[in-house]
Design an enzyme around this catalytic site. Sequence first.
Site, PDB file in Angstrom:
ATOM      1  CD  GLU A 281      62.246  57.244  34.157  1.00 33.23           C
ATOM      2  OE1 GLU A 281      62.132  55.996  34.303  1.00 33.23           O
ATOM      3  OE2 GLU A 281      61.197  58.105  34.046  1.00 33.23           O
ATOM      4  N   GLY A 283      69.684  54.098  36.575  1.00 34.30           N
ATOM      5  CA  GLY A 283      69.811  53.698  37.901  1.00 34.30           C
ATOM      6  C   GLY A 283      71.300  52.878  37.896  1.00 34.30           C
ATOM      7  CB  CYS A 350      68.740  28.801  57.934  1.00 37.74           C
ATOM      8  SG  CYS A 350      69.776  29.116  59.531  1.00 37.74           S
ATOM      9  CD  GLU A 351      65.669  30.438  53.069  1.00 35.08           C
ATOM     10  OE1 GLU A 351      65.693  29.675  52.010  1.00 35.08           O
ATOM     11  OE2 GLU A 351      64.908  30.804  53.700  1.00 35.08           O
TER      12      GLU A 351
HETATM   13  C1  LIG Z   1      64.224  50.636  37.882  1.00 33.07           C
HETATM   14  C2  LIG Z   1      63.778  51.746  37.069  1.00 33.07           C
HETATM   15  C3  LIG Z   1      64.567  52.692  36.282  1.00 33.07           C
HETATM   16  C4  LIG Z   1      66.185  52.484  36.627  1.00 33.07           C
HETATM   17  O1  LIG Z   1      66.503  51.089  35.926  1.00 33.07           O
HETATM   18  P1  LIG Z   1      68.078  50.763  35.828  1.00 33.07           P
HETATM   19  O2  LIG Z   1      68.274  49.546  35.254  1.00 33.07           O
HETATM   20  O3  LIG Z   1      68.393  50.769  37.255  1.00 33.07           O
HETATM   21  O4  LIG Z   1      68.675  52.006  35.179  1.00 33.07           O
HETATM   22  C5  LIG Z   1      64.233  53.693  35.641  1.00 33.07           C
HETATM   23  N1  LIG Z   1      62.942  53.933  35.478  1.00 33.07           N
HETATM   24  C6  LIG Z   1      61.832  53.215  36.015  1.00 33.07           C
HETATM   25  C7  LIG Z   1      60.572  53.385  35.601  1.00 33.07           C
HETATM   26  C8  LIG Z   1      62.303  51.814  36.643  1.00 33.07           C
HETATM   27  O5  LIG Z   1      61.307  51.268  37.358  1.00 33.07           O
END
Ligand SMILES: *Cc1c(COP(=O)(O)O)cnc(C)c1O
Length: 423
Positions: A281, A283, A350-351
Amino acid sequence: MTQPAFHRDNGTLFVEGVSAADLAAQYGTPLYVYSRAALTAAWHAYADACAGRRATVHVAVKANSNLAVLNVFAREGAGFDIVSGGELARVLAAGGKAANTVFSGVGKHPDEMRMALEAGVKCFNVESIPELDRLNAVAGELGKKAPVSLRVNPDVDAKTHPYISTGLKSNKFGVAFDEARATYRAAAAMPHLHVVGIDCHIGSQITEVAPYLDAVDKVLELVDQIESDGVQIHHIDVGGGLGIRYDDETPPDIGEFVRTVLDRIEAHGAKTGKTREVYFEPGRSLVGNAGILLTTVEFLKPGAEKNFAIVDAAMNDLARPAMYEAYHAIEPVTERAGAAPTYDIVGPVCESGDWLGRERSLAIEAGDVLAIRSAGAYGFVMSSNYNTRPRAAEVMVDGTRVHVARERETVQQLLAGEHLLPD
Ligand SMILES: *Cc1c(COP(=O)(O)O)cnc(C)c1O
């Protein structure tokens, strides 16, 4: 790709065949820019390493959920990992298939469960007994059986920032390792659930393979126990979390990472006479270095202790520095000769936490455009309207073509849903 998607030609930054300065001039700043070639290359690093093996890649939508970005992956036949009903709507709008989508997340609403069951998602990654009860009830109402996997918490240290570490006992995520076996028995006894797999996700921006192998070993031990209780585990989802290079990190190569994890799981399968599908999975490692954020220097503000470069992007556009003290490389899109004093790069919000980079040596003047690198993951998706700042536009470069992936928001759009009190 003959040259990297982001490269310099005569001192000018290019995104594939388009100059970053031209993009800023044409579309304005702040502007997120993605390279289609970089997205595709990262996808292929995963997909090619999985070819010929029982492994599937699900793009973690939360890292970058722009429809054009998701569409690049959908055209490659990607699966998706979602954490909300909204993300399911995005996957479907981008040409992805529910049947290739897994639904993660610690607090799914009954409406989101209903929507996902009706669409026919591949698997619900469930994190607690109350969530199993809720899903069982919703599936029962619809006369369906929900495919489920339990997210187990292997209690391994991913050695990353505490906010993005998710596999420790002290985190809110997953079913505790010691309770996993009993939770599987409970799930298997629920009439409207169908146990199909097991999953874990130990953190993000992980730059070593070792924590994954620790997690995989613990999960495999659990799989054997669960199966000895008579519950079959058809897939093992190892989550996402592979890191990228922001500064001087040296994360493992994607292909090497995938092969190492698959080898470990397949070796265990060979010993026990079982083959199981493996899900990834990713990202950040797919989209992080496929995007930059362009911003214009508004003012230079020299000071006794610090020099500030005030730019038109802010923490509402890119939250990672304010949120995690994250480092992003920052460079002028057009190099200029002359002195390069040290600046803190800050936004107009503004931080005091509104900074994008600290103590960067840069030869810049007001009006120059800067590129904030590695902004493709957890960039635009985390942006907000704080200080009533419309969110940035997003464009995707494809060779010499530029596609507007998201129009710049207007103040009018921001005010649209609000109402004055009645007379
Ligand atoms: C955020 C997340 C990902 C992706 O994570 P990355 O660090 O972006 O690869 C995959 N699986 C689950 C369940 C997540 O919460």
